[in-house]
Design a protein around this motif. Structure first.
Motif, PDB file in Angstrom:
ATOM      1  N   UNK A 136       0.847  -1.189   0.000  1.00 26.60           N
ATOM      2  CA  UNK A 136       0.000   0.000   0.000  1.00 26.60           C
ATOM      3  C   UNK A 136       0.891   1.251   0.000  1.00 26.60           C
ATOM      4  N   UNK A 137       0.256   2.391  -0.004  1.00 25.90           N
ATOM      5  CA  UNK A 137       0.984   3.663  -0.043  1.00 25.90           C
ATOM      6  C   UNK A 137       0.414   4.567   1.036  1.00 25.90           C
ATOM      7  N   UNK A 138       1.281   5.189   1.814  1.00 30.00           N
ATOM      8  CA  UNK A 138       0.807   6.190   2.761  1.00 30.00           C
ATOM      9  C   UNK A 138       1.072   7.573   2.176  1.00 30.00           C
ATOM     10  N   UNK A 139       0.026   8.421   2.242  1.00 33.53           N
ATOM     11  CA  UNK A 139       0.154   9.758   1.660  1.00 33.53           C
ATOM     12  C   UNK A 139      -0.272  10.800   2.677  1.00 33.53           C
ATOM     13  N   UNK A 140       0.332  11.979   2.653  1.00 39.12           N
ATOM     14  CA  UNK A 140      -0.207  13.072   3.484  1.00 39.12           C
ATOM     15  C   UNK A 140      -1.526  13.526   2.857  1.00 39.12           C
ATOM     16  N   UNK A 141      -2.514  13.904   3.671  1.00 38.42           N
ATOM     17  CA  UNK A 141      -3.795  14.294   3.065  1.00 38.42           C
ATOM     18  C   UNK A 141      -3.679  15.624   2.333  1.00 38.42           C
ATOM     19  N   UNK A 142      -2.721  16.451   2.757  1.00 38.81           N
ATOM     20  CA  UNK A 142      -2.481  17.711   2.052  1.00 38.81           C
ATOM     21  C   UNK A 142      -1.041  17.690   1.544  1.00 38.81           C
ATOM     22  N   UNK A 143      -0.880  17.990   0.280  1.00 37.47           N
ATOM     23  CA  UNK A 143       0.472  17.964  -0.286  1.00 37.47           C
ATOM     24  C   UNK A 143       0.404  17.469  -1.709  1.00 37.47           C
ATOM     25  N   UNK A 144       1.492  17.667  -2.401  1.00 39.51           N
ATOM     26  CA  UNK A 144       1.481  17.361  -3.825  1.00 39.51           C
ATOM     27  C   UNK A 144       2.878  16.978  -4.262  1.00 39.51           C
ATOM     28  N   UNK A 145       3.017  16.804  -5.580  1.00 33.98           N
ATOM     29  CA  UNK A 145       4.304  16.506  -6.200  1.00 33.98           C
ATOM     30  C   UNK A 145       4.925  15.214  -5.644  1.00 33.98           C
ATOM     31  N   UNK A 146       4.085  14.330  -5.118  1.00 36.45           N
ATOM     32  CA  UNK A 146       4.587  13.055  -4.626  1.00 36.45           C
ATOM     33  C   UNK A 146       5.361  13.155  -3.318  1.00 36.45           C
ATOM     34  N   UNK A 147       5.265  14.313  -2.666  1.00 40.56           N
ATOM     35  CA  UNK A 147       6.009  14.513  -1.423  1.00 40.56           C
ATOM     36  C   UNK A 147       5.466  13.613  -0.310  1.00 40.56           C
ATOM     37  N   UNK A 148       6.374  12.972   0.399  1.00 44.21           N
ATOM     38  CA  UNK A 148       6.037  12.109   1.538  1.00 44.21           C
ATOM     39  C   UNK A 148       5.067  10.988   1.173  1.00 44.21           C
ATOM     40  N   UNK A 149       5.046  10.616  -0.087  1.00 41.44           N
ATOM     41  CA  UNK A 149       4.244   9.463  -0.510  1.00 41.44           C
ATOM     42  C   UNK A 149       5.168   8.249  -0.423  1.00 41.44           C
TER      43      UNK A 149
END
Lengths: 326, 75
Positions: A136-149
Motif C-alpha cells: 500500500x501507499x501512505x500519503x499526506x492528506x495535504x500535499x502534492x508533487x509526490x512529497x512524503x508518498x
C-alpha cells in the motif's frame, strides 16, 4: 464564444499567484490575445480587512493560481466574501486540496478509486494499513508533487514509518494516516485536464528512470493519451462531481485488476508537462472557458453562488457520513 | 559591470539595466531575462538558489530571496 468574450472585455480579470511560473505567464498572454490585460496579483502582498471589501481593489473575476494550498483556499474564501468570482472556488480547492475529502466525494459518486482507509491516531495507523493490505501507499492528506508518498510492502516497513511520523513535529496532519492500495499498473498514469466540464487535454505521464512516481514535477515525461469512451465517462463524471465550472487536473491509473481508477484531483493544475504532448493551447482553452463562466455568472446573484457553495459543502459532509457507515 | 546594493539583508537591487547580477549565495552569475516580470523566479544555475523579482523600475530589477517550498505547495 466570441460574443461571450466580447461581453466580458470590460470585466477586470486577475491572476492570483505566489510564484509566477510558465503557466501563469501563458494564461496572462492568452487573456492578452483576447484584448484583456489581466492583473497579476501577488497573494503575498494582500492585506484584507474583514468585512471591508473596499480594503482591496479587486477584479470581478480572479483565476486562482497559488502554489500554497492553505494560501489558495483561504484567499479564495476571502475574495469570495468580498464578492469576487474566484476560479477555482474555495469549495473546489478545499475538496481537491485534501485527498481525504476527494476520496469521499469519488466514493459517493460511484467513481472507481483505489481502496483507501484512514485513521486518526498512531495507535490505529497499523490497523488502517492492514485494512488496505500490502502493498500500500501512505500519503499526506495535504500535499502534492509526490512529497512524503511512501510505499509500504510489509509490516516491518509499516511500523518503521509510523514511528517516523510520530517523531515528526510541526505538521498537525501527521496524525492522520491516509492509506491507499499500491495499484498494480503500467509505469505511467493519465492526467486529464478539464475546464468548464470539458476535457481539454489528456496525457500519459511516465515515471522518470529509477522512480515509481509519475509526477512531472519530479522529472516524469508526457505523451498524448487517446481518449476511450470509458475513460471519457470517468473523467466527465469526476469533473461533474467536483465542479462543473472548475479547472481540474484529474489523475487516473490503469489498474491491471480493476481498470481505470481516479486517485487524485488537482485544483491548481500545472500543465507545462501536458502542453508538451498536446498541440492545442491549454492556457487558451482555460481562458476561453473562464471567460464563458464569467459571462454566465453575471446572470447569477451573489446569493445563488453562495447557495451553490453551501450545497457542495453539504455534499462532502453527506459523502463523509455515508462512507463512514459500516 | 553589475552593481547591486543590499536592501534590508534579503533584498537587493540590480541598479544597472543589466541582464545579470551576482548570486549572493555563491557568487555565480544570475542571469535575468529581458522580458522578466514581477513575481517571476530567477534561479542561480550554479547553486540553485531561487530569487523572486520584487519590482522593475526604469530597467532596474529588484530581487528578493524567494519563499522556500513548503509542505502544502503543489497542484
Amino acid at each position: 464564444m466570441e460574443e461571450d468574450e466580447s461581453r466580458v472585455n470590460h470585466t477586470r480579470v486577475g491572476i492570483l499567484f505566489d510564484r509566477l511560473r510558465w503557466e501563469e505567464k501563458e494564461i496572462f498572454h492568452e487573456f492578452e490575445k483576447r484584448g484583456i490585460v489581466a492583473e497579476l496579483i501577488d497573494s503575498k502582498n494582500i492585506v484584507a480587512e474583514i468585512g471591508r471589501s473596499q480594503s482591496l481593489s479587486l477584479p470581478s473575476l480572479v483565476l486562482q493560481r497559488c502554489l500554497s494550498f492553505h494560501r489558495a483556499f483561504n484567499l479564495a474564501a476571502t475574495l469570495e466574501a468580498f464578492g469576487t468570482l474566484v476560479v477555482n472556488s474555495s469549495s473546489v480547492l478545499e475538496i481537491c486540496g485534501n485527498k481525504l475529502l476527494t476520496s469521499h466525494l469519488l466514493a459517493k459518486n460511484g467513481i472507481p478509486t483505489p481502496k483507501t482507509a484512514v485513521s486518526f491516531s498512531l495507535e490505529s495507523a497499523l490497523n488502517a494499513i492492514e485494512a488496505v493490505g500490502y502493498p500500500c501507499v501512505m500519503k499526506p492528506i495535504i500535499g502534492s508533487w509526490g512529497r512524503q508518498v511512501v510505499p509500504i510492502r510489509d509490516r516491518e516497513t509499516a511500523e518503521a514509518l509510523i514511528e517516523m511520523r510520530d517523531q515528526q513535529a510541526g505538521d498537525s496532519t501527521n496524525s492522520i494516516f491516509y492509506v491507499q492500495e499500491l495499484v498494480d499498473r503500467p509505469p505511467r498514469d493519465i492526467r486529464c485536464i478539464t475546464s468548464g466540464g470539458e476535457i481539454i487535454a489528456s496525457v500519459y505521464r511516465y515515471a522518470p528512470p529509477m522512480s515509481w512516481k509519475t509526477n512531472v514535477a519530479l522529472g516524469g515525461r508526457t505523451e498524448p493519451c487517446p481518449m476511450s469512451r470509458e475513460l471519457e465517462e470517468i473523467v466527465i463524471k469526476t469533473s461533474q462531481a467536483i465542479s462543473k465550472d472548475g479547472i481540474l487536473g484529474i489523475d487516473i491509473m490503469e489498474s491491471k485488476s480493476s481498470g481505470y481508477v481516479v486517485h487524485e484531483v488537482n485544483g491548481t493544475v500545472e500543465f507545462r508537462g501536458a502542453q508538451q504532448a498536446t498541440e492545442k493551447s491549454i492556457a487558451g482553452l482555460i481562458v476561453q472557458s473562464v471567460l464563458a463562466r464569467a459571462s454566465d455568472a453575471r446572470s447569477e446573484t451573489k446569493d445563488r453562488l453562495e447557495e451553490k457553495d453551501s450545497e457542495r459543502r453539504k455534499n462532502v459532509l453527506s459523502a463523509m457520513q455515508q462512507t463512514s457507515r459500516p | 559591470m553589475y552593481s547591486h546594493t543590499e536592501k534590508g539583508g534579503d533584498n537587493w537591487e540590480n541598479m544597472a539595466s543589466a541582464n545579470a547580477t551576482k548570486c549572493p549565495e555563491c557568487g555565480g552569475v544570475l542571469k535575468i531575462q529581458e522580458d522578466v516580470v514581477v513575481g517571476e523566479i530567477v534561479s542561480c544555475s550554479d547553486c540553485g538558489s531561487d530569487y523572486e523579482v520584487a519590482s522593475i523600475e526604469s530597467g532596474s530589477v529588484s530581487l528578493k530571496v524567494a519563499e522556500a517550498v513548503k509542505e502544502d505547495w503543489g497542484e
